[in-house]
Design a protein around this motif. Structure first.
Motif, PDB file in Angstrom:
ATOM      1  N   SER A  70       0.812  -1.216   0.000  1.00 32.27           N
ATOM      2  CA  SER A  70       0.000   0.000   0.000  1.00 32.27           C
ATOM      3  C   SER A  70       0.850   1.273   0.000  1.00 32.27           C
ATOM      4  O   SER A  70       0.485   2.261  -0.623  1.00 32.27           O
ATOM      5  N   GLY A  71       1.992   1.250   0.672  1.00 30.40           N
ATOM      6  CA  GLY A  71       2.886   2.412   0.652  1.00 30.40           C
ATOM      7  C   GLY A  71       3.413   2.698  -0.735  1.00 30.40           C
ATOM      8  O   GLY A  71       3.474   3.844  -1.175  1.00 30.40           O
ATOM      9  N   SER A  72       3.766   1.645  -1.454  1.00 28.89           N
ATOM     10  CA  SER A  72       4.235   1.797  -2.834  1.00 28.89           C
ATOM     11  C   SER A  72       3.101   2.264  -3.739  1.00 28.89           C
ATOM     12  O   SER A  72       3.312   3.066  -4.644  1.00 28.89           O
ATOM     13  N   THR A  73       1.909   1.759  -3.492  1.00 33.16           N
ATOM     14  CA  THR A  73       0.744   2.179  -4.279  1.00 33.16           C
ATOM     15  C   THR A  73       0.535   3.677  -4.129  1.00 33.16           C
ATOM     16  O   THR A  73       0.308   4.384  -5.117  1.00 33.16           O
ATOM     17  N   LEU A  74       0.629   4.167  -2.906  1.00 33.33           N
ATOM     18  CA  LEU A  74       0.446   5.602  -2.673  1.00 33.33           C
ATOM     19  C   LEU A  74       1.540   6.423  -3.321  1.00 33.33           C
ATOM     20  O   LEU A  74       1.277   7.412  -4.002  1.00 33.33           O
ATOM     21  N   LYS A  75       2.793   6.012  -3.133  1.00 32.40           N
ATOM     22  CA  LYS A  75       3.937   6.795  -3.615  1.00 32.40           C
ATOM     23  C   LYS A  75       4.102   6.708  -5.132  1.00 32.40           C
ATOM     24  O   LYS A  75       4.258   7.720  -5.805  1.00 32.40           O
ATOM     25  N   TYR A  76       4.093   5.487  -5.660  1.00 32.36           N
ATOM     26  CA  TYR A  76       4.421   5.296  -7.074  1.00 32.36           C
ATOM     27  C   TYR A  76       3.197   5.148  -7.974  1.00 32.36           C
ATOM     28  O   TYR A  76       3.345   5.104  -9.190  1.00 32.36           O
ATOM     29  N   GLY A  77       2.037   5.099  -7.373  1.00 31.88           N
ATOM     30  CA  GLY A  77       0.807   5.048  -8.157  1.00 31.88           C
ATOM     31  C   GLY A  77       0.058   6.352  -8.052  1.00 31.88           C
ATOM     32  O   GLY A  77       0.027   7.165  -8.970  1.00 31.88           O
ATOM     33  N   VAL A  78      -0.506   6.598  -6.885  1.00 31.37           N
ATOM     34  CA  VAL A  78      -1.362   7.764  -6.676  1.00 31.37           C
ATOM     35  C   VAL A  78      -0.564   9.067  -6.746  1.00 31.37           C
ATOM     36  O   VAL A  78      -0.875   9.956  -7.540  1.00 31.37           O
ATOM     37  N   GLU A  79       0.475   9.189  -5.920  1.00 35.73           N
ATOM     38  CA  GLU A  79       1.244  10.437  -5.885  1.00 35.73           C
ATOM     39  C   GLU A  79       1.905  10.725  -7.234  1.00 35.73           C
ATOM     40  O   GLU A  79       1.901  11.865  -7.713  1.00 35.73           O
ATOM     41  N   ARG A  80       2.434   9.703  -7.854  1.00 37.46           N
ATOM     42  CA  ARG A  80       3.080   9.884  -9.164  1.00 37.46           C
ATOM     43  C   ARG A  80       2.084  10.416 -10.192  1.00 37.46           C
ATOM     44  O   ARG A  80       2.393  11.332 -10.961  1.00 37.46           O
TER      45      ARG A  80
END
Length: 91
Positions: free
Chosen positions: A55-65
């Motif tokens: 979920s941390g990667s999803t937020l950083k590299y998915g949503v935030e990106r």
């Protein structure tokens, strides 16, 4: 410094999050957009995303990106834990 007000960011952020939603749904997850405050975008991961190790990667590299590409490179995404939706000032 982000050259937009929080109110000006609301609609573009919602559009960008809607782009991401189908990808999360493929793995049984979802995301709710809560608000924008001081250039921080507050979201809440749902479904299979809750407690997922990625979920941390999803937020950083998915949503935030996606938000940074579509809107502004200084936007930051904050995940709001379940139950804290009305208390984001204390996150």
């Amino acid at each position: 410094m982000i050259p937009f007000t929080d109110e000006e960011l609301m609609n573009p952020v919602q559009v960008a999050i809607n782009k991401i939603r189908p990808s999360l749904a493929l793995d049984g997850g979802d995301i709710d957009f809560i608000t924008v405050k001081n250039g921080n975008v507050y979201v809440q991961l749902k479904g299979a995303c809750i407690g997922c190790a990625s979920s941390g990667s999803t937020l950083k590299y998915g949503v935030e990106r996606q938000l940074r590409m579509d809107i502004h490179p200084e936007l930051t995404v904050v995940n709001v834990p379940v139950g804290m939706e009305n208390d984001i000032d204390n996150l």
